[in-house]
Design an enzyme around this catalytic site. Structure first.
Site, mmCIF file in Angstrom:
data_model
loop_
_atom_site.group_PDB
_atom_site.id
_atom_site.type_symbol
_atom_site.label_atom_id
_atom_site.label_comp_id
_atom_site.label_asym_id
_atom_site.label_seq_id
_atom_site.Cartn_x
_atom_site.Cartn_y
_atom_site.Cartn_z
ATOM 1 C CB SER A 190 -46.106 13.086 -30.318
ATOM 2 O OG SER A 190 -45.072 13.955 -30.736
ATOM 3 C CB CYS A 231 -52.733 11.495 -23.693
ATOM 4 S SG CYS A 231 -53.122 12.077 -22.054
HETATM 5 P P1 NAD Z 1 -46.616 17.319 -30.666
HETATM 6 O O1 NAD Z 1 -45.554 16.457 -30.098
HETATM 7 O O2 NAD Z 1 -46.720 17.447 -32.137
HETATM 8 O O3 NAD Z 1 -46.453 18.833 -30.116
HETATM 9 C C1 NAD Z 1 -46.288 19.104 -28.734
HETATM 10 C C2 NAD Z 1 -45.442 20.365 -28.587
HETATM 11 O O4 NAD Z 1 -44.154 20.123 -29.154
HETATM 12 C C3 NAD Z 1 -46.031 21.573 -29.308
HETATM 13 O O5 NAD Z 1 -45.927 22.698 -28.466
HETATM 14 C C4 NAD Z 1 -45.162 21.708 -30.554
HETATM 15 O O6 NAD Z 1 -44.983 23.044 -30.956
HETATM 16 C C5 NAD Z 1 -43.840 21.113 -30.122
HETATM 17 N N1 NAD Z 1 -43.138 20.451 -31.233
HETATM 18 C C6 NAD Z 1 -43.700 19.760 -32.263
HETATM 19 N N2 NAD Z 1 -42.742 19.284 -33.086
HETATM 20 C C7 NAD Z 1 -41.550 19.662 -32.567
HETATM 21 C C8 NAD Z 1 -40.200 19.457 -32.954
HETATM 22 N N3 NAD Z 1 -39.877 18.770 -34.054
HETATM 23 N N4 NAD Z 1 -39.228 19.978 -32.182
HETATM 24 C C9 NAD Z 1 -39.525 20.670 -31.056
HETATM 25 N N5 NAD Z 1 -40.796 20.902 -30.649
HETATM 26 C C10 NAD Z 1 -41.802 20.394 -31.377
HETATM 27 O O7 NAD Z 1 -47.999 16.821 -30.016
HETATM 28 P P2 NAD Z 1 -49.478 17.252 -30.408
HETATM 29 O O8 NAD Z 1 -49.836 16.666 -31.724
HETATM 30 O O9 NAD Z 1 -49.661 18.703 -30.193
HETATM 31 O O10 NAD Z 1 -50.309 16.515 -29.256
HETATM 32 C C11 NAD Z 1 -50.761 15.191 -29.358
HETATM 33 C C12 NAD Z 1 -49.822 14.244 -28.659
HETATM 34 O O11 NAD Z 1 -49.686 14.615 -27.284
HETATM 35 C C13 NAD Z 1 -50.350 12.817 -28.636
HETATM 36 O O12 NAD Z 1 -49.284 11.936 -28.871
HETATM 37 C C14 NAD Z 1 -50.877 12.649 -27.219
HETATM 38 O O13 NAD Z 1 -50.914 11.317 -26.743
HETATM 39 C C15 NAD Z 1 -49.896 13.465 -26.456
HETATM 40 N N6 NAD Z 1 -50.426 13.880 -25.171
HETATM 41 C C16 NAD Z 1 -49.934 13.252 -24.062
HETATM 42 C C17 NAD Z 1 -50.438 13.564 -22.822
HETATM 43 C C18 NAD Z 1 -49.928 12.887 -21.591
HETATM 44 O O14 NAD Z 1 -50.274 13.300 -20.521
HETATM 45 N N7 NAD Z 1 -49.124 11.854 -21.705
HETATM 46 C C19 NAD Z 1 -51.450 14.533 -22.704
HETATM 47 C C20 NAD Z 1 -51.921 15.153 -23.869
HETATM 48 C C21 NAD Z 1 -51.399 14.821 -25.098
#
Ligand code: NAD
Length: 491
Positions: A229, A284
């Protein structure tokens, strides 16, 4: 796996139990059945992995590129042989349909195939006689230890946007999968183990924020590849930069699509339904806003509403299922709250997918396809990433008004246009501010040999994942200028 079984980390060529004190349950989002437990590893596990990877790097970087890719050829064969089992695991832990999971694994394998071209892809260049008797060359060298932090929605594919390129270039790596879907990488690492890669070249550390922070702070880790995200992407990018690391951080999205009156409405509807509702809207690159222009409004609204109502929702492993659940109960509650907010901001809920009854899967986290009509372009819902099967409809009289709206958004992951006009297509491609553009395409996902090109708040960094940009990211350039005084001497 049994519900009480705990996942392991893979460090220095060995499966090991981390010294974790906290664990999360992994559940099947269609049934809410518990699939196992994932350890939330402490920082010391990252240190062990980074030390193993740093040690392995010393010898791995000296292995010729032609030999390094032999491991990737083996990996490709193993992934093909285990394709069905891994795809089923993705469906079980992530919820998407088996067809969607297979598509995900195809793209993962494609990235391995592209990285097999490293012997030629990572070549440098040279100029002879930049001055009399002096030559200059640029060579690419690996960085060292690299790290990948990945999201829940593509547990099989996203680590492959980075890992094959990183190791083919001579780096070693640490992967931290999403703690919500850790089973897929567990299976992939069993295959990596079978390739015979030297110990420490690839390492798996399960966990959440503590693992991410330890990666960001560890002095031996040279680069971070992140997908997730936008708030976390920004955080990872900032912290990585502050600690002197290279970073490529892909964030969230809000993808708009324009439908012109000259579009083929039947084709547009079919493609748009898959884009907005495929993977339960948890891509995404999911279309989240459809902007009709002029006379496109009525036919498109009628047909997309019908497509939403008739989509078969259920367990992704059952044949005929077109859409599975969303990832968690919290996610379902959040999506339903956002639908309500859209209504409060003036939209009409044309198709309402809240609180559906899915026979046989009453405990699952399901939201059926939902369509919000007349969404207020100035409202919150027009800007918030819903990440669920919700399509917002808007209407304008001209393509210019729609492009202005698109370019005012904070994200820039994808924008699409449906039309039969080449001139309109060129204008859109030229003016739309997004890094992945679709013309009569609903999910403009770049093939492995093109960069995954998010813009604006959908990407923080310079070099994207996949293809040539991945090779640039995972190598540092070295320029050598050489003079040999006696080169004209007779030998
Ligand atoms: P997320 O940001 O919650 O988690 C992603 C990663 O970050 C995970 O490995 C998680 O453990 C880690 N993380 C979560 N909170 C954290 C924190 N406070 N501090 C440090 N690390 C942390 O995302 P999600 O819910 O797993 O995935 C969905 C999101 O990913 C959506 O916003 C989607 O649009 C995005 N996404 C983007 C792409 C792209 O190519 N731009 C591709 C796939 C998904």
């Amino acid at each position: 796996m049994t519900p009480n079984q705990t996942l392991s980390n893979y460090i220095n060529g060995e499966w090991c139990d981390p010294n974790a004190t906290e664990f999360l349950t992994i559940s099947n989002p269609a049934t809410a059945d518990i699939l196992g437990k994932v350890p939330l590893s402490p920082a010391s596990e990252v240190d062990r992995a980074a030390q193993a990877a740093a040690k392995a790097f010393k010898t791995w970087r000296r292995v010729p590129a032609t030999d390094r890719v032999q491991y990737l050829f083996k990996l490709k064969v193993l992934l093909d042989e285990n394709f069905e089992e891994i795809s089923q695991t993705i469906t079980q832990e992530c919820g998407k349909t088996l067809a969607e999971a297979r598509g995900e694994m195809r793209r993962a394998i494609e990235n391995v195939e592209v990285a097999c071209g490293i012997p030629i892809l990572m070549q440098g260049y040279n100029s002879e006689d930049i001055a009399k008797g002096i030559d200059e060359m640029m060579i690419r060298q690996p960085l060292g230890v690299t790290a990948m932090i990945t999201p829940f929605n593509f547990p099989g594919m996203i680590p492959f946007w980075f890992m094959p390129y990183a190791i083919a270039c001579g780096n070693t790596c640490i992967i931290k999968p999403s703690e919500r879907v850790p089973l897929t990488m567990q299976k992939v690492f069993h295959l990596l183990e079978q390739t015979g890669l030297p110990n420490g070249v690839v390492n798996l550390v399960n966990g959440a924020k503590a693992v991410v922070d330890a990666i960001l702070e560890h002095p031996a880790i040279r680069s971070v590849s992140f997908v997730g995200s936008t708030p976390i992407a920004k955080y990872v990018y900032t912290q990585a930069a502050a600690n002197g690391k290279r970073a490529q951080c892909q964030g969230g999205a809000k993808n708009p699509v324009i439908v012109l009156p000259d579009a083929d409405i039947e084709m547009t509807t079919r493609i748009m339904a898959d884009s907005a509702f495929g993977c339960a809207g948890q891509r995404c690159l999911a279309a989240s806003i459809a902007i009709t222009i002029g006379d496109a409004q009525k036919p498109f609204t009628d047909s997309i509403a019908e497509a939403a109502r008739s989509r078969k929702v259920g367990y992704g492993l059952e044949s005929g299922t077109q859409m599975g659940p969303v990832i968690t109960a919290q996610s379902k509650a959040r999506i339903e709250r956002l639908i309500q907010q859209g209504e409060a901001e003036g939209a009409t809920v044309l198709v309402d997918g809240r609180q559906p009854e899915i026979s046989g899967y009453e405990n699952g986290y399901f939201v059926r396809p939902t369509i919000l009509q007349d969404v207020n372009p100035a409202g919150e819902i027009a800007r918030t990433e819903i990440f669920g099967p919700v399509l917002s409809l808007m209407h304008f009289e001209t393509i210019d008004q729609a492009i202005t709206l698109i370019n005012s958004g904070q994200y820039g992951n994808m924008a699409c246009l449906f039309t039969s006009s080449g001139a309109a297509a060129r204008k859109f491609r030229y003016e739309a501010e997004a890094g992945n553009i679709g013309i009569n395409i609903g999910v403009a996902a770049p093939m492995a040999f093109f960069p995954f090109s998010g813009w604006k708040e959908s990407f923080f960094g310079d070099l994207h994942g996949q293809g040539h940009q991945a090779i640039e990211f995972f190598t540092q350039t070295k320029v050598v200028i050489e003079r040999w005084q006696d080169w004209t001497r007779q030998f």
